[in-house]
Write a protein that holds these residues in place. Sequence first.
Motif, PDB file in Angstrom:
ATOM      1  N   MET A   1      53.733 -34.071  -7.515  1.00 38.77           N
ATOM      2  CA  MET A   1      54.285 -33.213  -8.893  1.00 38.77           C
ATOM      3  C   MET A   1      53.265 -32.041  -8.776  1.00 38.77           C
ATOM      4  O   MET A   1      52.211 -32.090  -8.421  1.00 38.77           O
ATOM      5  N   PRO A   2      53.829 -30.834  -9.073  1.00 33.74           N
ATOM      6  CA  PRO A   2      53.257 -29.648  -9.400  1.00 33.74           C
ATOM      7  C   PRO A   2      52.250 -29.856 -10.192  1.00 33.74           C
ATOM      8  O   PRO A   2      52.377 -30.727 -11.439  1.00 33.74           O
ATOM      9  N   VAL A   3      51.063 -29.126 -10.099  1.00 36.95           N
ATOM     10  CA  VAL A   3      49.852 -28.859 -11.424  1.00 36.95           C
ATOM     11  C   VAL A   3      49.073 -30.296 -11.365  1.00 36.95           C
ATOM     12  O   VAL A   3      47.802 -30.104 -11.068  1.00 36.95           O
TER      13      VAL A   3
ATOM     14  N   ASP B   1      49.026 -34.443  -9.655  1.00 39.39           N
ATOM     15  CA  ASP B   1      49.745 -35.260  -8.987  1.00 39.39           C
ATOM     16  C   ASP B   1      50.082 -36.626  -9.419  1.00 39.39           C
ATOM     17  O   ASP B   1      49.341 -36.798 -10.872  1.00 39.39           O
TER      18      ASP B   1
ATOM     19  N   ASP C   1      56.102 -30.216 -15.017  1.00 41.59           N
ATOM     20  CA  ASP C   1      55.069 -30.868 -13.948  1.00 41.59           C
ATOM     21  C   ASP C   1      54.380 -31.983 -14.752  1.00 41.59           C
ATOM     22  O   ASP C   1      54.560 -32.469 -15.790  1.00 41.59           O
TER      23      ASP C   1
END
Length: 166
Positions: A126-128, A130, A104
């Motif tokens: 994106m995870p967690v 951006d 991430d």
Amino acid sequence: MSDAERTRESIVIAAPPERIMAAISAFDRYPEWVSAACEVTVLETTSDGRPRRVRFVLEEGFLRDTYELEYRWAPGGRSVEWDLAASTLQSTQHGRYDLTPTADGAEALAYCAGMMPDAVLLDWSMPVMDGLTFLRRLRAMPGGERPKVLFCTIETRAERIAEALS
């Protein structure tokens, strides 16, 4: 080999290792994105079909070189190494790609803190963390102004794109 003849680069790419290695091994496509590559031919493959020996014909201005590289692909698909086997111009060439996947944006930023890359291929979503937050934090890090950043996004709102560029 002297230090003047050595280079080291680090690039962050937001893609799975399998896709990155597939792009690296797509030698027939190199002339599409390497302007000096006139011809690239896989001469031999490994038992699993990966290129083992590849011939390159490069021409850039008055320089022309035909050379062959021998590739060694690591088990697990996270590394490839190559050495010069023959050349009309070069005396030596050794290279290696080592892939370090990050899950991430936060993990990618931690990677950058340990080894600042030369370039970053960045996804907005994106995870967690951006992509925009990642970019702001990257630029605030020591040396964080140096990497070139290519932002990949489906974002089309002008104000959001302007925000990423600021």
